[in-house]
Scaffold this motif. Structure first.
Motif, PDB file in Angstrom:
ATOM      1  N   THR A  67     -39.217 -11.541   5.276  1.00 13.29           N
ATOM      2  CA  THR A  67     -38.082 -10.718   4.877  1.00 13.29           C
ATOM      3  C   THR A  67     -38.548  -9.688   3.865  1.00 13.29           C
ATOM      4  O   THR A  67     -39.174 -10.042   2.857  1.00 13.29           O
ATOM      5  N   THR A  77     -37.690  -8.831   8.994  1.00 12.40           N
ATOM      6  CA  THR A  77     -36.285  -8.490   8.786  1.00 12.40           C
ATOM      7  C   THR A  77     -36.169  -7.790   7.443  1.00 12.40           C
ATOM      8  O   THR A  77     -36.616  -8.337   6.419  1.00 12.40           O
ATOM      9  N   PRO A 128     -32.248 -14.504   5.196  1.00  9.71           N
ATOM     10  CA  PRO A 128     -32.240 -14.663   6.651  1.00  9.71           C
ATOM     11  C   PRO A 128     -32.811 -16.013   7.074  1.00  9.71           C
ATOM     12  O   PRO A 128     -33.800 -16.485   6.491  1.00  9.71           O
ATOM     13  N   THR A 172     -36.819 -17.579   7.092  1.00 12.24           N
ATOM     14  CA  THR A 172     -37.717 -16.774   6.255  1.00 12.24           C
ATOM     15  C   THR A 172     -38.830 -17.633   5.666  1.00 12.24           C
ATOM     16  O   THR A 172     -38.583 -18.684   5.067  1.00 12.24           O
ATOM     17  N   ILE A 203     -40.890 -13.620   1.268  1.00 12.99           N
ATOM     18  CA  ILE A 203     -40.154 -12.405   0.917  1.00 12.99           C
ATOM     19  C   ILE A 203     -41.117 -11.428   0.273  1.00 12.99           C
ATOM     20  O   ILE A 203     -41.891 -11.796  -0.610  1.00 12.99           O
TER      21      ILE A 203
END
Length: 476
Positions: free
Chosen positions: A9, A32, A65, A68, A71
């Motif tokens: 993510t 994403t 999301p 995931t 990040i």
């Protein structure tokens, strides 16, 4: 790391998020992008990424999301955002774009390029650009990247126009350093420390600790400001490689292992054969433009990092001579009726404004904007004797007015109860009314600009336009 199919993510679009999403997608990750905003610019960026097969969720930056595994966040996203709380609960690691760039720097067998890194409350961009100018004068292939507005990812991956570089001059903010736990620079400098972004970090101690991350694992030199004990303390606390040296810079004569100023010369007593008895001339004070005290300090820090990388003295001089500062940094606009008008719109906090005010003897000061939680008492008390008058604009100008009433009650103050963009023209005219020949009208707001302008650049442009309008009237 095997990126193929990894669910990543990316938090935030913009100058860091878009390149991160693009690079990760190219490595085979399932990307994403989540973004709080859903404005026209965000929609355009989202359309570009979606066309490449990247999922983008606009207007929803709080929800993690499903699935995931990592990040990668834009540096400005605060650590207390719900997205990161959800990541911590799920055991998901959070990196910044700098961390990602650091981990990818040897991708596809590329030779990892050394980083010379700079942080500090003020002066970062100028110092990094000075450093790049010196490195180029030494014949090295380099680029000024990072918080300066150029994606580190593009640089470390050799995307055009970077190609094969010898060394990177890297500007790092406290936000970026917070999210970069494994960064290990060749050499690094903390220029200064003063309260800033406390609302983001939570405390001055946390802010300083994030700045200090830049020294972790340094291999050659940790450069600190001898006039700012807090920067030296960060060096003492850092875990560095064996043999890494602490190198100070000072506006006075340098001691051993320092760079400093003797008469009108910038000199080096750190990277010389006998630093206890000898000093090496690097440049003249007049080679630095503008030769304001804080800009001399920037030049010394840049020179220290360059010397740590083995650059010869002649290249330091040539690089400083050829360097030109960016706009809105102590930029002389024009003289009108014997008064100099200077644009330092980049002085967005009290520490930067103090450095700017210290460069002139008799000042009509234009100040105000968004204070970001700052106190102005120390700034006003230290600058009171230089003030001919003050013109206040912006949403939180009352905080400066109160400090002036406490510490400089005899100084005339024009308090403009306006936050529209046209207020700058009125401010310049009020300043002209207060000024006398030989004075400097100085825009050094000590505040952020977003209450009135899109950014400090627009604020500086409004000031320059108003000054030129005033000059045209005087010459008519």
């Amino acid at each position: 790391m095997d990126w193929q199919g990894k669910n990543v993510t990316v938090a935030g679009l913009g100058v860091s998020g878009v390149p991160a999403a693009r690079v990760l997608h190219g490595l085979g990750a399932a990307v994403t992008v989540v973004n709080d905003g859903d404005d026209e610019k965000a929609r355009a960026q989202a359309a570009e990424l979606r066309a490449q097969g990247i999922t983008v969720r606009l207007g929803d930056g709080a929800t993690l999301p499903p699935g995931t595994e990592l990040i990668v966040t834009a540096p400005g996203w605060r650590p207390d955002k719900p997205l990161f709380a959800a990541a911590a609960e799920a055991g998901v690691e959070v990196w910044g774009d700098v961390e990602l760039a650091w981990r990818l720097r040897g991708l596809h067998g590329r030779k990892p390029v050394p980083w010379l890194a700079v942080t500090g409350t003020n002066g970062k961009t100028t110092t990094v650009r000075m450093l790049a100018s010196i490195l180029e004068a030494a014949g090295l292939r380099t680029a000024a990247v990072g918080n300066i507005g150029v994606s580190l990812l593009d640089a470390v991956l050799g995307e055009e126009p970077y190609g094969d570089l010898d060394v990177l001059a890297v500007e790092l903010s406290s936000f970026q350093l917070h999210w970069a736990p494994s960064l290990r620079a060749h050499s690094a400098a903390v220029l200064n420390l003063a309260p800033d972004h406390i609302d983001w970090h939570g405390s001055m101690e946390a802010y300083a600790a994030d700045k200090g991350r830049i020294y972790e694992g340094n291999s050659v030199a940790c450069v600190y400001n001898a006039a700012d004990r807090a920067t030296e303390d960060l060096v003492r606390e850092a875990d560095v490689e064996e043999g890494c040296r602490a190198i100070g810079f000072t506006l006075g004569p340098p001691g051993p292992s320092q760079l400093g100023v003797v008469d009108d010369l910038l000199v080096d007593r750190a990277f010389v054969p006998d630093r206890h008895k000898r000093a090496q001339e690097l440049a003249r004070v007049s080679d630095v433009r503008p030769p304001a005290p804080h800009n001399i300090a920037n030049a010394l820090a840049a020179a220290a990092l360059a010397r740590a990388f083995g650059v010869e003295p002649a290249a330091v001089r040539e690089g400083l001579r050829s360097f030109r500062p960016d706009a809105h940094r102590i930029e002389h606009v024009e003289d009108v009726a014997g008064v100099a008008y200077v644009d330092d719109s980049k002085a967005t906090n009290t520490h930067a404004a103090q450095a700017s005010l210290a460069a002139y003897d008799s000042i009509v000061w234009i100040a105000g904007g968004l204070a970001k939680g700052a106190s102005f008492d120390e700034l006003v008390a230290r600058s009171a004797k230089r003030l001919r008058g003050v013109v206040l604009i912006g949403a939180e100008r009352a905080l400066i007015a109160e400090a002036l009433a406490r510490h400089a009650p005899e100084v005339p103050v024009a308090d403009l109860d306006r936050t529209d963009t046209g207020a700058m023209s009125a401010a310049v005219r009020e300043a002209a009314r207060l000024a006398r020949p030989g004075d400097t009208v100085l825009l050094a707001p000590a505040c952020a600009s977003m209450d009135m302008f899109a950014n400090y650049n627009k604020r500086g442009e409004a000031f320059a336009d108003a000054v030129r309008e005033l000059a045209a009237e005087h010459s008519a």
